[in-house]
Design a protein around this motif. Sequence first.
Motif, PDB file in Angstrom:
ATOM      1  N   SER A   1       0.842  -1.203   0.000  1.00 37.07           N
ATOM      2  CA  SER A   1       0.000   0.000   0.000  1.00 37.07           C
ATOM      3  C   SER A   1       0.873   1.247   0.000  1.00 37.07           C
ATOM      4  O   SER A   1       0.590   2.219  -0.718  1.00 37.07           O
ATOM      5  CB  SER A   1      -0.912  -0.012   1.224  1.00 37.07           C
ATOM      6  N   ALA A   2       1.963   1.214   0.802  1.00 42.94           N
ATOM      7  CA  ALA A   2       2.873   2.368   0.856  1.00 42.94           C
ATOM      8  C   ALA A   2       3.561   2.588  -0.488  1.00 42.94           C
ATOM      9  O   ALA A   2       3.735   3.728  -0.937  1.00 42.94           O
ATOM     10  CB  ALA A   2       3.913   2.158   1.953  1.00 42.94           C
ATOM     11  N   VAL A   3       3.943   1.494  -1.140  1.00 39.37           N
ATOM     12  CA  VAL A   3       4.570   1.601  -2.468  1.00 39.37           C
ATOM     13  C   VAL A   3       3.590   2.236  -3.451  1.00 39.37           C
ATOM     14  O   VAL A   3       3.944   3.144  -4.215  1.00 39.37           O
ATOM     15  CB  VAL A   3       5.016   0.208  -2.972  1.00 39.37           C
ATOM     16  N   ILE A   4       2.349   1.765  -3.409  1.00 37.66           N
ATOM     17  CA  ILE A   4       1.325   2.290  -4.325  1.00 37.66           C
ATOM     18  C   ILE A   4       1.077   3.776  -4.055  1.00 37.66           C
ATOM     19  O   ILE A   4       1.072   4.606  -4.974  1.00 37.66           O
ATOM     20  CB  ILE A   4       0.019   1.484  -4.155  1.00 37.66           C
ATOM     21  N   GLN A   5       0.886   4.103  -2.774  1.00 36.80           N
ATOM     22  CA  GLN A   5       0.603   5.496  -2.420  1.00 36.80           C
ATOM     23  C   GLN A   5       1.782   6.401  -2.767  1.00 36.80           C
ATOM     24  O   GLN A   5       1.601   7.527  -3.251  1.00 36.80           O
ATOM     25  CB  GLN A   5       0.288   5.599  -0.931  1.00 36.80           C
ATOM     26  N   THR A   6       2.998   5.903  -2.508  1.00 38.15           N
ATOM     27  CA  THR A   6       4.187   6.697  -2.818  1.00 38.15           C
ATOM     28  C   THR A   6       4.325   6.909  -4.313  1.00 38.15           C
ATOM     29  O   THR A   6       4.683   8.006  -4.770  1.00 38.15           O
ATOM     30  CB  THR A   6       5.444   5.998  -2.258  1.00 38.15           C
ATOM     31  N   LYS A   7       4.044   5.854  -5.089  1.00 39.02           N
ATOM     32  CA  LYS A   7       4.101   5.981  -6.555  1.00 39.02           C
ATOM     33  C   LYS A   7       3.098   7.026  -7.039  1.00 39.02           C
ATOM     34  O   LYS A   7       3.417   7.879  -7.892  1.00 39.02           O
ATOM     35  CB  LYS A   7       3.791   4.614  -7.174  1.00 39.02           C
ATOM     36  N   VAL A   8       1.873   6.979  -6.507  1.00 37.58           N
ATOM     37  CA  VAL A   8       0.855   7.965  -6.885  1.00 37.58           C
ATOM     38  C   VAL A   8       1.322   9.374  -6.542  1.00 37.58           C
ATOM     39  O   VAL A   8       1.220  10.310  -7.356  1.00 37.58           O
ATOM     40  CB  VAL A   8      -0.484   7.656  -6.175  1.00 37.58           C
ATOM     41  N   SER A   9       1.864   9.543  -5.331  1.00 34.93           N
ATOM     42  CA  SER A   9       2.317  10.869  -4.892  1.00 34.93           C
ATOM     43  C   SER A   9       3.500  11.363  -5.719  1.00 34.93           C
ATOM     44  O   SER A   9       3.571  12.540  -6.078  1.00 34.93           O
ATOM     45  CB  SER A   9       2.687  10.834  -3.403  1.00 34.93           C
ATOM     46  N   LEU A  10       4.440  10.454  -6.029  1.00 33.74           N
ATOM     47  CA  LEU A  10       5.587  10.846  -6.858  1.00 33.74           C
ATOM     48  C   LEU A  10       5.133  11.249  -8.263  1.00 33.74           C
ATOM     49  O   LEU A  10       5.659  12.214  -8.839  1.00 33.74           O
ATOM     50  CB  LEU A  10       6.600   9.693  -6.933  1.00 33.74           C
ATOM     51  N   ASP A  11       4.177  10.516  -8.804  1.00 32.26           N
ATOM     52  CA  ASP A  11       3.628  10.878 -10.130  1.00 32.26           C
ATOM     53  C   ASP A  11       3.018  12.276 -10.089  1.00 32.26           C
ATOM     54  O   ASP A  11       3.203  13.082 -11.014  1.00 32.26           O
ATOM     55  CB  ASP A  11       2.570   9.856 -10.566  1.00 32.26           C
ATOM     56  N   ARG A  12       2.275  12.576  -9.018  1.00 30.39           N
ATOM     57  CA  ARG A  12       1.618  13.880  -8.904  1.00 30.39           C
ATOM     58  C   ARG A  12       2.663  14.988  -8.740  1.00 30.39           C
ATOM     59  O   ARG A  12       2.531  16.075  -9.326  1.00 30.39           O
ATOM     60  CB  ARG A  12       0.658  13.873  -7.717  1.00 30.39           C
ATOM     61  N   ILE A  13       3.687  14.727  -7.954  1.00 26.59           N
ATOM     62  CA  ILE A  13       4.743  15.736  -7.774  1.00 26.59           C
ATOM     63  C   ILE A  13       5.460  15.982  -9.098  1.00 26.59           C
ATOM     64  O   ILE A  13       5.747  17.125  -9.466  1.00 26.59           O
ATOM     65  CB  ILE A  13       5.730  15.296  -6.676  1.00 26.59           C
ATOM     66  N   CYS A  14       5.744  14.896  -9.821  1.00 31.59           N
ATOM     67  CA  CYS A  14       6.416  15.047 -11.126  1.00 31.59           C
ATOM     68  C   CYS A  14       5.541  15.823 -12.107  1.00 31.59           C
ATOM     69  O   CYS A  14       6.048  16.646 -12.876  1.00 31.59           O
ATOM     70  CB  CYS A  14       6.756  13.673 -11.700  1.00 31.59           C
ATOM     71  N   SER A  15       4.250  15.552 -12.077  1.00 32.53           N
ATOM     72  CA  SER A  15       3.341  16.298 -12.962  1.00 32.53           C
ATOM     73  C   SER A  15       3.406  17.787 -12.654  1.00 32.53           C
ATOM     74  O   SER A  15       3.406  18.627 -13.564  1.00 32.53           O
ATOM     75  CB  SER A  15       1.906  15.792 -12.783  1.00 32.53           C
ATOM     76  N   PHE A  16       3.462  18.116 -11.375  1.00 33.09           N
ATOM     77  CA  PHE A  16       3.575  19.522 -10.978  1.00 33.09           C
ATOM     78  C   PHE A  16       4.918  20.114 -11.405  1.00 33.09           C
ATOM     79  O   PHE A  16       4.984  21.230 -11.927  1.00 33.09           O
ATOM     80  CB  PHE A  16       3.396  19.641  -9.462  1.00 33.09           C
ATOM     81  N   MET A  17       5.982  19.348 -11.210  1.00 33.38           N
ATOM     82  CA  MET A  17       7.321  19.843 -11.547  1.00 33.38           C
ATOM     83  C   MET A  17       7.511  20.010 -13.057  1.00 33.38           C
ATOM     84  O   MET A  17       8.350  20.802 -13.492  1.00 33.38           O
ATOM     85  CB  MET A  17       8.388  18.890 -11.003  1.00 33.38           C
ATOM     86  N   ARG A  18       6.722  19.281 -13.833  1.00 35.95           N
ATOM     87  CA  ARG A  18       6.853  19.376 -15.294  1.00 35.95           C
ATOM     88  C   ARG A  18       6.063  20.536 -15.884  1.00 35.95           C
ATOM     89  O   ARG A  18       6.144  20.802 -17.081  1.00 35.95           O
ATOM     90  CB  ARG A  18       6.401  18.064 -15.949  1.00 35.95           C
ATOM     91  N   LEU A  19       5.279  21.225 -15.072  1.00 38.26           N
ATOM     92  CA  LEU A  19       4.536  22.378 -15.571  1.00 38.26           C
ATOM     93  C   LEU A  19       5.493  23.450 -16.097  1.00 38.26           C
ATOM     94  O   LEU A  19       6.597  23.619 -15.574  1.00 38.26           O
ATOM     95  CB  LEU A  19       3.663  22.968 -14.464  1.00 38.26           C
ATOM     96  N   ASP A  20       5.051  24.163 -17.110  1.00 37.29           N
ATOM     97  CA  ASP A  20       5.902  25.185 -17.717  1.00 37.29           C
ATOM     98  C   ASP A  20       6.148  26.328 -16.740  1.00 37.29           C
ATOM     99  O   ASP A  20       5.260  26.729 -15.987  1.00 37.29           O
ATOM    100  CB  ASP A  20       5.243  25.738 -18.985  1.00 37.29           C
ATOM    101  N   GLU A  21       7.348  26.852 -16.780  1.00 43.18           N
ATOM    102  CA  GLU A  21       7.674  28.021 -15.968  1.00 43.18           C
ATOM    103  C   GLU A  21       7.811  29.238 -16.865  1.00 43.18           C
ATOM    104  O   GLU A  21       7.859  29.129 -18.083  1.00 43.18           O
ATOM    105  CB  GLU A  21       8.970  27.786 -15.179  1.00 43.18           C
TER     106      GLU A  21
END
Length: 1191
Positions: A380-400
């Motif tokens: 469950s922690a692996v799954i939740q961490t993967k989801v959170s990392l994906d969301r953080i990466c999506s945010f970090m990939r936004l244009d500046e």
Amino acid sequence: MEQPLLNPAASASSEATRSRSVFTDAGLFSIITFSWMGPLLDLGRSKTLDLDDVPTLSDNDSVGGILPNFEGKIFSVSATGRSTELTTSKLIKSLVLTTWKLILVTAVCALIRTVSSYVGPYLIEDFVDYINGSPRSPKKGYILVLIFGVAQFIEGLSSRHLLFRSQQFGVRVRSALVSVIYKRGLSLSSQSRQSSSSGEIINAVSIDAERVADFNWSMHELWLFPVQIILALLILYSTLGLAAFAALAATVLTMLANIPLGRIEQNYQEKIMNARDARMRALSEMLQNMRILKLQGWEMIFLSKIMELRKVEMNWLKKNVYTSAMLISVFFGAPAFVAMVTFGTCLLLGIPLETGKVLSALATFRQLQGPIHSLPDTLSAVIQTKVSLDRICSFMRLDELPSDAVTKHPRGTTDVSIEVRNGHFSWNTSSLAPTLRNLNFRIQQGMRVAICGTVGSGKTSLLSCILGEIPRLSGEVQTCGSIAYVSQSPWIQSGKIEDNILFGTEMNRESAVDAQTGLHLFKECLIGFLASKTVVYVTHHVEFLPSADVIMVLKDGQITQVGDYTEILNSGGELTELIFSHKDALSTLDRLEHPGHNLTSHHPVDGGSTLLREDEQDSGNNNGGGVVQVGPLVQEEEREKGRVGFAVYWKYITMAYNGALVPLVLLAQIVFQVLQIGGNLWIAWASPISEDVEPQVNSLTTVLVYVALAFVSSLCIFIRSHFLVMAGCKTAAMLFDRMHRCIFRAPMAFFDSTPSGRTLNRASTDQSTVDTRIFDLMGYLLFPAIELLGTIILMSRVAWPVFVIFVPIIVASLWYQQYYIDGARELQRLTGVCRAPVMQHFAESVAGSNIIRCFGKETQFIDSISHLMDNLSRPSLYNAAAMEWLCFRLDILSSFIFTSALILLVTLPTAVIDPKTAGLAVTYGLSLNMLQGWAIAVLCSLENKMISVERMFQYMAIPSEPPLTISETRPNCQWPTNGEIELRNLHVRYAPQLPFVLRGLTCTLPGGLKTGIVGRTGSGKSTLIQALFRIVDPCIGQVLVDGLDVCTIGLHDLRTRLSIIPQDPVMFEGTLRSNIDPLEEYSDEQIWEALDSCHLGCEVRKNELKLDSAVTENGSNWSAGQRQLVCLGRVVLKRRKILVLDEATSSVDPVTDNLIQKTLKQQFSECTVITIAHRITSVLDSEKVILLDNG
């Protein structure tokens, strides 16, 4: 100079940041035994710990030490070094490279702990043979005792340092992620800011970064699991031969069952996070605009929207926790399942089941119980961490924002302050029609330039192109010198007013509000203080145009006119007619065309700076009476002191179904563990002690009885898990509903004095804890507690003197726990208190990122978030160290009990010892360290997590506003019919300890007439309106509407019968339809009629979606003028008898202002219209004017 708002390190507590960390300075023995925590825990016993009492972090644990390293790793793993190319795998690689030393240390500790934990099961058979043997060699017995004791000590020591270093790893990961997310948030482009709401950003910090950091507890479990399987297989093969492979097959089968369930759980996690994002986004928006909701009487409607969003979230949450409950049920029964398969295979293969071999196998299965139990949590922690990392990466990939959008020249290199050549700009780069086009202008140093134009003509966009905020399609923008910027929508941080004004620089501290103050500041600042500066100001105030050297008129994104005041006046353009209509009003300001020589100019040393000012009216008028308040409006966050009271626990466990499920959960848990111990006792008793002893029952009966007991125990744990989840979900739902109802029914004074970050913290982090963690921990607490009791009984039955040792050891354990808990509890509370400022600062910074960038304050704000993150990390890390300080000492005590029991078994005569029961007692004794550590860890974690419940209970006790409706005094549906307002001896103040803002006000506002209310800042204009709407109730006197005392009827009945257009135009995320008619009371035809009457219909019809046109968070995709027109449309649609205008046309151009005034005359000709005025033109048409002075 020091900047308290931007650099909190300047506070008194920052003196400590220059000193070394207590942990860094500790000696080797102190580090091994955690003795370096002693002084802090001792201080915690003598006083309530404050943040200043908590030692500082080492450089390696602080943001200042982590962030540069982490950013360097991100740069090195990316091909171009840009975060827009960041993937989840690259982010993981960067985190690993940043923290690899801690990962290695924790891996070594984890491996040592695992290997040492299997020493006992390996030696069990030898120990049973030794106890059963005759004669016995004392030397061999003591050697076995020594090996058992040393292995258990090493297991405990490695566990303590594994857990502490894992927390240290988590602190570093959280600090690194929050810091890079924050830096990214400051540099997002406009399109990126629209696609990523503040709710999503808050969740990225409060939940996603936290969840990735929490993976520290699970990061070694996946690779340790096969290691444990191999060790278990070796032990089982040495005792049971080929049956060991049956045990392996059963274990692998159990693991494979996780795969489909894991995928289901990942899907649920993503759904939960998306639903939570939507809820937090909506709540954040509502909290920011709560005053508008209360003035309109909409708060309960908008609360119902939050409840609907929560219903969606709760739907996925229930599916997730019920799936987890199924997993827990399966894995609690997994050791028994593996034992059944193994012993059944022994029966089929004819492998004899002797007591020593059975007990060795049982001990091995018990060791596997830990990883098998933790496997679902790990997955469950692996799954939740993967989801959170994906969301953080999506945010970090936004244009500046592109760094080359504006070419910036140093001060003094040219006499041209601003130049735009062939400029085309668009907020939406994919749109065929640019927002601004064909821009060509040059502004010389020291010029005053006014920008005018109709609503939506592109005035704000023009300033944005100079700041580099709007995407450039083509052309070139150049500026010279530094820039300052005042936005139309004021951006204010939580903190002191003085710090907001200074913003790290010496500035004039007066605020522009009413007409006189505005005139004074126009003269003193724009004409006097800034005479040598280049000033570009957007204004709808024609009286300020004569002072401009150049006036630029915009229409449809193009500059249509350029010239000085006289040229524009003589051009016959669209502004000319209205300028003449204001001639009388401007007569008092005509002298501004030629500034008098009596004005003294004060020029700053930096003559090259540029001020971009978008002129707003009375940005502070809504708190007109607030200037009399003494002391800080925002108080330090309240936190409970002392232990979490029993009442909090009792209220929590009895909230759902009045606690009816609690005894059922307890009974199911007790029966489960009694049956488990009974099953092990049965198979140990039924098996022969050796080959030459005849078994008391045959092997088939032995295994069948064991299987039956295991099946019933598994059924009990399924019932327990199901009831626990039922109670937990119900309680979480009730807490959410009650807390949010209390928040939305709170008086406006609560929102004025409470930063939204505190409320959002409870609605996100604390609610998430209640949703998933607390009922889980309560269930987990029962397991080690009951097992410990069973172990004590079992060991005392074998060797009764052990019970004598147990008593002082238990007393010592309780003393250590009490010594620890006072300090640890406050450290946990400090962690909660320190989390809110991080989120508050984060949300504020993202909202004001354009201001921060314009003033070049990025570094200071990054330093500020770094300091706040370090403040959060300090209590977190030292709280973890305190836990390990306690557990290390409890490990020593439990090792002493176990070793004493072994010595007794070795020294007592064979005749008084039953080898089978003794062997089983040793089997359970091997888990003493684990059980005691588990029990204390869960107990302390539960108390720490219960602080979240305590904090939610705080907000469930917020004093409420008066009732929304009072059935006995409800006015009839036509009230008010005349609209007459009578004030009788009205006295109003904002708190009992504060002076009166309104003092004995007595007057009558005739029905159907237009009344203007004027007065200087602080005279009480806005307080009078707040008293009318009962935002604040009178202390003395009455407010009567058509002869009815407004304090005798419900708030909803009052506020929905009045109309108000506030100065700050507010729109909520959704559609145009939901904004103009939130209650869904009117037809499309009525809405279109209202839009046409406020001159917005044509603009809306251009959009394909018409009334369903999208509105982003806070209406940021609509101009301020358009938002003001929507607010006008709301009141036209409602057509109430009383209308309050709080400088309602401050955000529209003079032409539209004139049209709106005509609309108001037509639509509200027979209504009572009250106008709070800050400029002369606003009250020219009033039939009565009230002048307020000092209340």
